[in-house]
Every structure is written in structure tokens, then in C-alpha cells.
Design an enzyme around this catalytic site. Sequence first.
Site, mmCIF file in Angstrom:
data_model
loop_
_atom_site.group_PDB
_atom_site.id
_atom_site.type_symbol
_atom_site.label_atom_id
_atom_site.label_comp_id
_atom_site.label_asym_id
_atom_site.label_seq_id
_atom_site.Cartn_x
_atom_site.Cartn_y
_atom_site.Cartn_z
ATOM 1 N N ASP A 82 0.811 -1.223 0.000
ATOM 2 C CA ASP A 82 0.000 0.000 0.000
ATOM 3 C C ASP A 82 0.847 1.278 0.000
ATOM 4 O O ASP A 82 2.000 1.287 0.407
ATOM 5 C CB ASP A 82 -0.962 0.013 1.194
ATOM 6 N N GLU A 140 -0.563 -2.067 5.148
ATOM 7 C CA GLU A 140 0.335 -2.002 6.313
ATOM 8 C C GLU A 140 0.164 -0.697 7.068
ATOM 9 O O GLU A 140 0.336 -0.634 8.287
ATOM 10 C CB GLU A 140 1.799 -2.140 5.874
ATOM 11 N N GLU A 141 -0.199 0.369 6.330
ATOM 12 C CA GLU A 141 -0.184 1.717 6.909
ATOM 13 C C GLU A 141 -1.416 2.042 7.735
ATOM 14 O O GLU A 141 -1.509 3.128 8.293
ATOM 15 C CB GLU A 141 -0.053 2.775 5.801
ATOM 16 N N ARG A 181 18.560 -6.307 13.684
ATOM 17 C CA ARG A 181 18.576 -6.221 15.139
ATOM 18 C C ARG A 181 17.925 -7.468 15.719
ATOM 19 O O ARG A 181 16.820 -7.839 15.334
ATOM 20 C CB ARG A 181 17.821 -4.988 15.633
ATOM 21 N N HIS A 367 7.593 8.617 4.538
ATOM 22 C CA HIS A 367 6.381 9.410 4.837
ATOM 23 C C HIS A 367 6.599 10.899 4.551
ATOM 24 O O HIS A 367 5.912 11.736 5.139
ATOM 25 C CB HIS A 367 5.902 9.209 6.284
HETATM 26 ZN ZN LIG Z 1 5.038 3.645 6.493
HETATM 27 ZN ZN LIG Z 2 6.400 0.904 5.577
#
Ligand SMILES: [Zn+2]
Ligand SMILES: [Zn+2]
Length: 397
Positions: A82, A140-141, A181, A367
Site C-alpha cells: 500500500d 500495512e499503513e 537487530r 512518509h
Molecule cells: Zn510507512
Molecule cells: Zn512501511
Amino acid sequence: MLKDKIQKLAAAYKADTIRIRRHLHAHPELSFQEENTVAFVADTLRSIGVDTIEPKAKTGLVALIEGKNPAKKVVALRADMDALPITEANDVPYKSTRTGVMHACGHDVHTSSLLGTARILNDLKDSFEGTVKLLFQPGEEKVPGGASMMIADNALANPRPAAIMGQHVMPLIPVGKVGFRKGMYMASADELYLTVKGKGGHGAMPETLVDPVLISAHILVALQQVVSRKADPKTPSVLSFGRVMAEGATNVIPNEVKIEGTFRTLNEDWRKKAHEQMIRIATGIAEGMGGSVDFEVRRGYPFLKNEPELTERSIQAAKAYLGEENVVDLDIWMAAEDFSYYTQEMDGCFYRLGIRNEARGIVSGVHTPTFDIDEDALGLSTGLMAWLALEELNHLP
Ligand SMILES: [Zn+2]
Ligand SMILES: [Zn+2]
């Protein structure tokens, strides 16, 4: 050697991976509206010979690439598809063709990379044992997150993977490098909505009112105790309020005040306890001062944990593929990511793909309207993921 074969294929397919990324970048779709994107992904998979495709979560899909002895072990790879409600400010040939929609989080990179990975794995399916399951997920957002919907739609069943891996672009890491990580990596993120209620009226007659502005001030200060006095100092926690609305005037006390904020941490038990404590403190203060509070917690994504042993194996595999100097350590990152839903279900490893190129001015954060990548990253993202998947298929506990 398999690694050399993968590196040659990744290099050979790089131009096409870039072409696919540019197509996706120019035609972004918002969360849960990825109809054209998922159709394009399915067509691309079929064109490279991957036919075992099943639609999932409305605008997502899973696909299988089976090697020899496909039941031996299954490893899953995930991409999100997305875009964001941002108008692109870059002047590039592949600029978004849709005003107000932009791939500003690199999900076009993740999707095109996983398609390239699929192509490499499909070419090599006579050279490995086991199955690679591909997850192309929507949304996902946006809460509740496409990952949770993929899981609800049985994307992790039939066959069930032993582990899942995902990659995400990282503008802080130079192109050519990747970051890992082990253990706690990204935060849970919950939205907090408070309505503090009192009794409004003339600012000159406070004795006849219940002032929700003052109550709110006390609540804002007191809630920070949850982070400073109640949280385990070894568990990072963040509490931030970015919106406080008291729509009175110099001489008007309003009836209510709205407060909005976010709470983030890296421990699911503490997360639940913190919610309870915040509600208790806010309610106690509001009632003690003669008012009341509605306190709504909208739960977001859980925290993201990279399974230490899987991640260590992936680090070693990445070093073998890219060279020791190109694999860096990551810090804890208090943003949230819905890949965390998968890591609550099974061993997961979420790593970062470097895309920064200061010499070319490619430094913007995700973003933002100027976000872009050094597309050289697409020459390694595909092969590295294929290599990590095959190394993991070869690892038997
Ligand atoms: Zn994002
Ligand atoms: Zn992302």
C-alpha cells in the site's frame, strides 16, 4: 555455488526489477484499495512461472514456490503493497500519477523486490529442498493492519511456515548495506482518545463551574508518571499527546476538552498494564476534581520482536552474501509496523534495506513528499532475500 548463481540472477534481473518498481511507484494505491497492484503482482508471478496463487484478505495474495521435497520445510517472505495519502514532490520520470497518493514508505520497493526474489527462486527450484511461501499483503499503513487480516484469512496455514522474513527500506542506511537487530526492535502503538468533561460557563465565575481545562492539565502531567515511575526502565515506553482541544475563549470555560495521543512500548504484558493504569489515573483525577473522563484506547499493532537465533543466522548469511562491512546493527525504533503480527505467531526476522545516497541527494525520510531511493538497492534486495530464504530452508533444528 548457489550464492554466485543468485548474485548473477539478481544482477541479470535488476533492470526489470527497477522497471516493476517504477510501474508500482507511478500507480500507487491506498491501504486496502490495492486492487490493481495485487492484480499486477499476480500477473507478474504467472509470467515468471509461479502459478500456485491464492487471493487473501481481499487485496492480498499468497503464492508458493516449491523446490524438491516441498514438505521438508517452509519459509515465508512478506512484502506490503500500500501507498500513503501524500502528494509526491519529486520530479522523476516515475512520479506518482495520482495526486494525493504516493509510495512514500517504499512499499513499491518491497513488492518489486519480492517479485524479483520470486523470479530467482523459481529459476532455482531444482536446486533447493522445501517451499518458499510469498505473502503480498495489503494495508500495512492503516489499523487494523493487512498483516492481521492475512493471518485471519489463514495466510500462515496450509502450509505453515517455520519462519517469516520481511525487509523494509531505511533512508538512514547507505545503499549497498542492510541492517539487522536481534530481539526487541519496533514498538507497539496505541492511540489514546480522552474526552474530559466538566461544566463550562463564564471564566469570571469559576466557583460555579467544573473546569475541564484544569482537569486536563493535571491529567497530562500525571499520565507521564506511567512512563517515568511505572514502566520498567529496561523496557522503552513513550507517551506523547499531540492534540489538546479546549474550544473556549479568554473568558469562556468549555464543557469539555478533547485530548489525543499515542502510547508505545516493547512488551505486551506491560502494554496492557499501562492502559489500565492510565485509565485509572485519569479517571481518579477527573472524578476527584468533580468532572469525568471518557478514555478510549484504540489498540494498534503489537511490538515487533526479531527471533534472536533466526536473526543471527540471517546476519551471518547476509555477511556471506554482501560482505561483513555491509551488514550494520540497528537501534530500537519506536515506530510501529504490522509485520509484528507475524512475529507474534512464529519466528520472524524483519531487516532494513539501505537506500540512501547523499551524493545524489537521496536522503529524505519515509512518509515525506520527497522520499525516494537509490535504485541500486534493487540489485541486492532480490538476491539477498532469496539467499536468506534458502539458507533458512537448509537450517534444520
Ligand atoms: Zn510507512
Ligand atoms: Zn512501511
